[in-house]
Scaffold this active site. Structure first.
Site, PDB file in Angstrom:
ATOM      1  N   PRO A  62      45.608  -4.070  17.391  1.00 48.47           N
ATOM      2  CA  PRO A  62      46.898  -4.730  17.164  1.00 48.47           C
ATOM      3  C   PRO A  62      46.905  -6.161  17.686  1.00 48.47           C
ATOM      4  O   PRO A  62      46.256  -6.460  18.680  1.00 48.47           O
ATOM      5  CB  PRO A  62      47.900  -3.875  17.930  1.00 48.47           C
ATOM      6  CG  PRO A  62      47.131  -2.933  18.741  1.00 48.47           C
ATOM      7  CD  PRO A  62      45.703  -2.963  18.336  1.00 48.47           C
ATOM      8  N   GLU A  63      47.621  -7.023  17.013  1.00 48.26           N
ATOM      9  CA  GLU A  63      47.769  -8.409  17.445  1.00 48.26           C
ATOM     10  C   GLU A  63      49.142  -8.580  18.099  1.00 48.26           C
ATOM     11  O   GLU A  63      49.950  -7.655  18.116  1.00 48.26           O
ATOM     12  CB  GLU A  63      47.568  -9.339  16.244  1.00 48.26           C
ATOM     13  CG  GLU A  63      46.200  -9.103  15.615  1.00 48.26           C
ATOM     14  CD  GLU A  63      45.796 -10.091  14.537  1.00 48.26           C
ATOM     15  OE1 GLU A  63      46.344 -11.199  14.487  1.00 48.26           O
ATOM     16  OE2 GLU A  63      44.899  -9.743  13.754  1.00 48.26           O
ATOM     17  N   ARG A 116      33.638 -11.624  12.662  1.00 51.88           N
ATOM     18  CA  ARG A 116      34.984 -11.224  12.222  1.00 51.88           C
ATOM     19  C   ARG A 116      35.444 -12.062  11.042  1.00 51.88           C
ATOM     20  O   ARG A 116      35.169 -13.248  10.947  1.00 51.88           O
ATOM     21  CB  ARG A 116      35.964 -11.334  13.396  1.00 51.88           C
ATOM     22  CG  ARG A 116      35.504 -10.479  14.572  1.00 51.88           C
ATOM     23  CD  ARG A 116      36.512 -10.491  15.687  1.00 51.88           C
ATOM     24  NE  ARG A 116      37.728  -9.778  15.328  1.00 51.88           N
ATOM     25  CZ  ARG A 116      38.844  -9.816  16.051  1.00 51.88           C
ATOM     26  NH1 ARG A 116      38.910 -10.569  17.110  1.00 51.88           N
ATOM     27  NH2 ARG A 116      39.899  -9.135  15.671  1.00 51.88           N
ATOM     28  N   LYS A 121      48.770  -8.985  25.029  1.00 50.93           N
ATOM     29  CA  LYS A 121      48.521  -7.580  24.715  1.00 50.93           C
ATOM     30  C   LYS A 121      48.854  -6.647  25.873  1.00 50.93           C
ATOM     31  O   LYS A 121      48.523  -5.455  25.838  1.00 50.93           O
ATOM     32  CB  LYS A 121      47.084  -7.418  24.245  1.00 50.93           C
ATOM     33  CG  LYS A 121      46.891  -8.154  22.918  1.00 50.93           C
ATOM     34  CD  LYS A 121      45.497  -8.125  22.382  1.00 50.93           C
ATOM     35  CE  LYS A 121      45.460  -8.960  21.097  1.00 50.93           C
ATOM     36  NZ  LYS A 121      44.130  -9.088  20.525  1.00 50.93           N
TER      37      LYS A 121
END
Ligand SMILES: [Zn+2]
Length: 272
Positions: free
Chosen positions: A2-3, A262, A53
């Protein structure tokens, strides 16, 4: 993984379920907190916040810190619902008369005093959190002038949480597209107008992703693409996962690249 927008949405969900309500039971098996949260029973949760995060749950002067790393996950259920039986270990459980909030699998959990939060090694090094709706373009723009970032390439820099917290892989491609800059450039080579555009794009795109549940294009574009049968993962973005498709702004073909293993997608015409 998750960002920032997803973590901030999870924080909003926990906030709604917990803040202002009295905890009726507290459980979980993480060694850093087992038994140490017993004093929270009978007390109210004061605040829930995300910092990049990390999730922070405040009760009085104490703060429960957790960072989900790769596998951690918070769930929110009605208090009466039986917890899911899955292959995850229950780390922390907070229950009030309405809801049961559970943290699963996370290994990075600790209890600290409120005054210790800003000095925590993860939190202390974070740049402005662009997924936080209170973060302003002015604040981000000022951070873009810091000497330590000027020699770095934008592609690597945008995933560095010391530069902008809350940005992950899809946001990296989307912010660079919105700013109109090529991912291979160094921050220090951008002129003032380009840095203005980067700061504005970082805030606008990330806030939009938070408000629109991960969608970085405007709602009309998203609906049109979905109507044409485009998969959600491509319909929701300008360039990310849209390689081979025409750019929404100039019709050039969006190109795929990889940086640090990525995905990084871009428009060769709009980004210079
Ligand atoms: Zn374009």
């Amino acid at each position: 993984m998750p960002e920032g927008p997803e973590i901030h949405r999870a924080a909003a969900q926990l906030r709604k379920a917990l803040v202002g309500r009295t905890l009726l039971s507290v459980g979980g098996e993480h060694p850093a907190t087992a038994g140490r949260l017993d004093g929270w029973v009978g007390r109210e949760v004061d605040a829930v916040e995300a910092r990049s995060k990390a999730m922070l749950i405040h009760v009085g002067e104490q703060v429960l810190y957790s960072h989900n790393q790769l596998y951690g996950r918070w769930t929110v259920n009605r208090a009466t619902t039986t917890p899911r039986n899955w292959k995850r270990s229950l780390r922390v459980e907070l229950v009030n008369d309405q809801h049961a909030c559970r943290l699963w699998s996370a290994s990075d959990v600790m209890l600290m005093d409120a005054w210790e939060v800003n000095g925590h090694p993860y939190i202390a090094q974070l740049g402005p959190d662009v997924a936080d709706l209170r973060t302003t373009v002015v604040e981000v723009r000022a951070h873009l002038e810091e000497a330590r970032f000027q020699r770095r390439g934008l592609a690597g820099l945008l995933l560095d949480q010391r530069f902008l917290a809350g940005v992950g892989n899809y946001l990296r491609s989307e912010i660079l597209f919105e700013a109109g800059v090529d991912p291979s450039r160094r921050l220090g080579h951008l002129n003032a107008a380009e840095k203005d555009a980067l700061a504005e794009a970082a805030v606008a795109i990330t806030h939009r992703a938070y408000l629109q549940k991960g969608v970085t294009v405007d709602q009309d574009t998203y609906d049109t693409m979905r109507g044409l049968g485009v998969a959600r993962r491509s319909a929701r973005h300008f360039v990310f996962h849209r390689d081979g498709m025409p750019c929404h702004r100039c019709q050039s073909t969006v190109v795929h690249g990889r940086v640090g293993g990525r995905r990084l997608d871009a428009c060769p015409t709009c980004q210079t």
